[in-house]
Scaffold this motif. Structure first.
Motif, mmCIF file in Angstrom:
data_model
loop_
_atom_site.group_PDB
_atom_site.id
_atom_site.type_symbol
_atom_site.label_atom_id
_atom_site.label_comp_id
_atom_site.label_asym_id
_atom_site.label_seq_id
_atom_site.Cartn_x
_atom_site.Cartn_y
_atom_site.Cartn_z
ATOM 1 N N CYS A 132 0.801 -1.231 0.000
ATOM 2 C CA CYS A 132 0.000 0.000 0.000
ATOM 3 C C CYS A 132 0.828 1.272 0.000
ATOM 4 O O CYS A 132 0.481 2.242 -0.672
ATOM 5 N N VAL A 133 1.940 1.301 0.752
ATOM 6 C CA VAL A 133 2.694 2.550 0.863
ATOM 7 C C VAL A 133 3.482 2.866 -0.399
ATOM 8 O O VAL A 133 3.900 4.003 -0.617
ATOM 9 N N GLY A 134 3.716 1.860 -1.239
ATOM 10 C CA GLY A 134 4.640 2.028 -2.353
ATOM 11 C C GLY A 134 4.249 3.093 -3.340
ATOM 12 O O GLY A 134 5.106 3.815 -3.862
ATOM 13 N N ALA A 135 2.951 3.226 -3.630
ATOM 14 C CA ALA A 135 2.533 4.208 -4.623
ATOM 15 C C ALA A 135 2.777 5.627 -4.133
ATOM 16 O O ALA A 135 3.141 6.520 -4.916
ATOM 17 N N VAL A 136 2.587 5.872 -2.829
ATOM 18 C CA VAL A 136 2.855 7.200 -2.285
ATOM 19 C C VAL A 136 4.358 7.473 -2.300
ATOM 20 O O VAL A 136 4.802 8.581 -2.619
ATOM 21 N N GLN A 137 5.150 6.471 -1.960
ATOM 22 C CA GLN A 137 6.601 6.625 -2.055
ATOM 23 C C GLN A 137 7.022 6.891 -3.497
ATOM 24 O O GLN A 137 7.875 7.752 -3.768
ATOM 25 N N ARG B 28 4.344 24.180 0.133
ATOM 26 C CA ARG B 28 5.233 23.186 -0.453
ATOM 27 C C ARG B 28 4.751 21.789 -0.103
ATOM 28 O O ARG B 28 4.243 21.548 0.997
ATOM 29 N N PRO B 29 4.895 20.854 -1.001
ATOM 30 C CA PRO B 29 4.539 19.470 -0.661
ATOM 31 C C PRO B 29 5.379 18.966 0.509
ATOM 32 O O PRO B 29 6.542 19.352 0.676
ATOM 33 N N ALA B 30 4.769 18.121 1.320
ATOM 34 C CA ALA B 30 5.480 17.495 2.436
ATOM 35 C C ALA B 30 5.313 15.994 2.322
ATOM 36 O O ALA B 30 4.274 15.499 1.876
ATOM 37 N N LEU C 139 -2.441 9.267 1.964
ATOM 38 C CA LEU C 139 -1.911 8.532 3.102
ATOM 39 C C LEU C 139 -2.189 7.041 2.935
ATOM 40 O O LEU C 139 -3.330 6.633 2.738
ATOM 41 N N ALA C 140 -1.133 6.254 2.998
ATOM 42 C CA ALA C 140 -1.249 4.801 2.862
ATOM 43 C C ALA C 140 -0.695 4.126 4.097
ATOM 44 O O ALA C 140 0.320 4.555 4.662
ATOM 45 N N LEU D 182 3.878 0.000 8.055
ATOM 46 C CA LEU D 182 4.457 1.197 7.461
ATOM 47 C C LEU D 182 3.371 2.225 7.174
ATOM 48 O O LEU D 182 2.205 1.889 6.987
ATOM 49 N N TYR D 183 3.781 3.473 7.113
ATOM 50 C CA TYR D 183 2.922 4.510 6.557
ATOM 51 C C TYR D 183 3.732 5.351 5.586
ATOM 52 O O TYR D 183 4.968 5.426 5.666
ATOM 53 N N ALA D 184 3.041 5.965 4.648
ATOM 54 C CA ALA D 184 3.642 6.925 3.729
ATOM 55 C C ALA D 184 2.582 7.953 3.407
ATOM 56 O O ALA D 184 1.441 7.605 3.070
ATOM 57 N N GLY D 185 2.937 9.225 3.524
ATOM 58 C CA GLY D 185 1.985 10.298 3.270
ATOM 59 C C GLY D 185 2.609 11.425 2.477
ATOM 60 O O GLY D 185 3.816 11.660 2.551
ATOM 61 N N LEU D 186 1.783 12.116 1.721
ATOM 62 C CA LEU D 186 2.232 13.228 0.890
ATOM 63 C C LEU D 186 1.118 14.260 0.810
ATOM 64 O O LEU D 186 -0.046 13.903 0.620
ATOM 65 N N THR D 187 1.465 15.531 0.978
ATOM 66 C CA THR D 187 0.498 16.615 0.779
ATOM 67 C C THR D 187 0.798 17.311 -0.537
ATOM 68 O O THR D 187 1.952 17.437 -0.949
ATOM 69 N N LEU D 188 -0.244 17.768 -1.215
ATOM 70 C CA LEU D 188 -0.092 18.495 -2.471
ATOM 71 C C LEU D 188 -1.314 19.372 -2.709
ATOM 72 O O LEU D 188 -2.351 19.168 -2.104
#
Length: 369
Positions: free
Chosen positions: A124-129, A203-205, A346-347, A354-360
């Motif tokens: 799940c987290v891979g696409a956000v990464q 800015r993206p985080a 957010l994944a 694991l988690y992976a998150g991105l703002t845009l």
């Protein structure tokens, strides 16, 4: 030495692909045995799509072909030719073969003789990464146009749970696994613009972490690797198997989510009230959301979050690397994600928690039908 200014990176369009006709719960109940109504309500999956024929197990497509179909739709919506893509970043835990990586299959199917290719092996987290890897490589000027893809084929691991067996003899935990997962692919086209074109926008985080280093895996896919000699693997009941720690994922998974969202908000300087759309594929699943309070999310924050969640779990099931891009595509094409929205991807992944998150900031209106 002059300071380098990052180029602004925009998402031009998304795309999605789901294989075959939807498979409803009644079909799986007939083949693998039913689940109690309260369990079905808890996982909230009503239908899913598989590359494997649920009746025979025959494969009707592959991970790379699904990825290519999603990529083509995204390119078409963006008005971008495949020959303009100079970077593909793809995530999958179920490639066609270990090598070559599935992303190069996509490159081949798109007709690209030469292209930068990066593949993330994750769920799940891979696409956000992958999204953030592509964003950074566009922002620093290394590349200009990227395809980000998440694709997953879980059904080949599910059919052996029940094929050729009496449905009444299939274990309840195996029925739950069969009912939970689906296959699919989602894609996005990203492009770098000129310096300074992001003026006035946050800015993206990005934030990512594995919280399961001291815990047993919440999900384990065994077989096909190097954990044991191949001859020994072939003596196992199944050459490849999927094993889920159901109690662990139900209790620890929400904590991973809460830590992840707090980490991302801290890094971005945003508050939950600033988020217009939180793309969290399992965010409304009862078994998951019911533990938010215990995991440390206040009642007020839960109410705020509940108004922003974008997900499509009921229609596609849990789809691993495809989950976030499929939910993002559904949110954008359905008008839930609009220009100038602050979007949080957010994944949460059970494998090692694991988690992976991105703002845009979203920029493009929904595509015309």
């Amino acid at each position: 030495m002059s300071q380098t200014t990052d180029r602004h990176v925009s998402v031009l369009a998304t795309g999605a692909h789901l294989p075959g006709d939807p498979i409803d719960n009644a079909t799986l109940a007939r083949l693998a045995g039913p689940l109690p109504d309260d369990v079905l309500e808890g996982i909230q999956v009503r239908r899913r799509h598989w590359i494997a024929d649920p009746e025979t197990g025959e494969h009707r497509t592959s991970t790379s072909r699904m990825a290519t179909a999603a990529a083509r739709q995204a390119l078409r919506r963006a008005g971008v030719g495949a020959d303009e893509v100079d970077l593909i970043v793809m995530s999958t835990a179920s490639p066609d073969q270990p090598l070559p990586v599935a992303a190069t299959r996509v490159q081949e199917q798109l007709g690209l003789d030469s292209c930068a290719v990066i593949e993330v092996r994750a769920g799940c987290v891979g696409a956000v990464q992958a999204f953030d890897i592509a964003r950074r490589l566009l922002a620093d000027g290394t590349h200009r146009t990227a395809l980000v893809i998440g694709a997953e084929s879980v059904s080949p691991l599910l059919v052996p749970f029940y094929l050729g067996q009496d449905p009444d003899r299939v274990r309840m935990r195996d029925r739950l696994t069969v009912h939970t997962f689906g296959d699919g692919a989602g894609a996005a086209v990203l492009r770098a613009g000129e310096e300074g074109s992001a003026a006035g926008r946050p800015r993206p985080a990005f934030a990512t972490r594995s919280m399961g280093g001291a815990r047993k895996p919440g999900m384990l896919i065994a077989g096909g690797g190097t954990d044991a000699p191949l001859a020994e693997q072939q003596r196992r009941k199944r050459l490849m198997d999927i094993r889920i720690d159901i109690p662990g994922t139900a209790t620890f998974g929400p904590r991973v989510f809460v830590d992840g969202i707090h980490d991302l908000l801290r890094r971005s300087g945003l508050e939950l009230a600033d988020i217009d759309a939180c793309v969290l594929p399992e965010g409304n699943a009862e078994y998951f959301s019911s533990e938010y309070g215990t995991a440390g999310l206040s009642a007020e924050d839960q109410r705020t979050l509940g108004k922003t969640i974008v997900e499509n779990l009921a229609d596609v099931g849990a789809t691993g690397s495809a989950a976030v891009p499929l939910a993002l595509d559904a949110g954008w094409t359905g008008g839930r994600i609009r220009p100038d929205d602050t979007v949080l991807l957010l994944a949460i992944e059970a494998s090692r928690y694991l988690y992976a998150g991105l703002t845009l900031t979203w920029e493009v209106p929904a595509p015309t039908p």
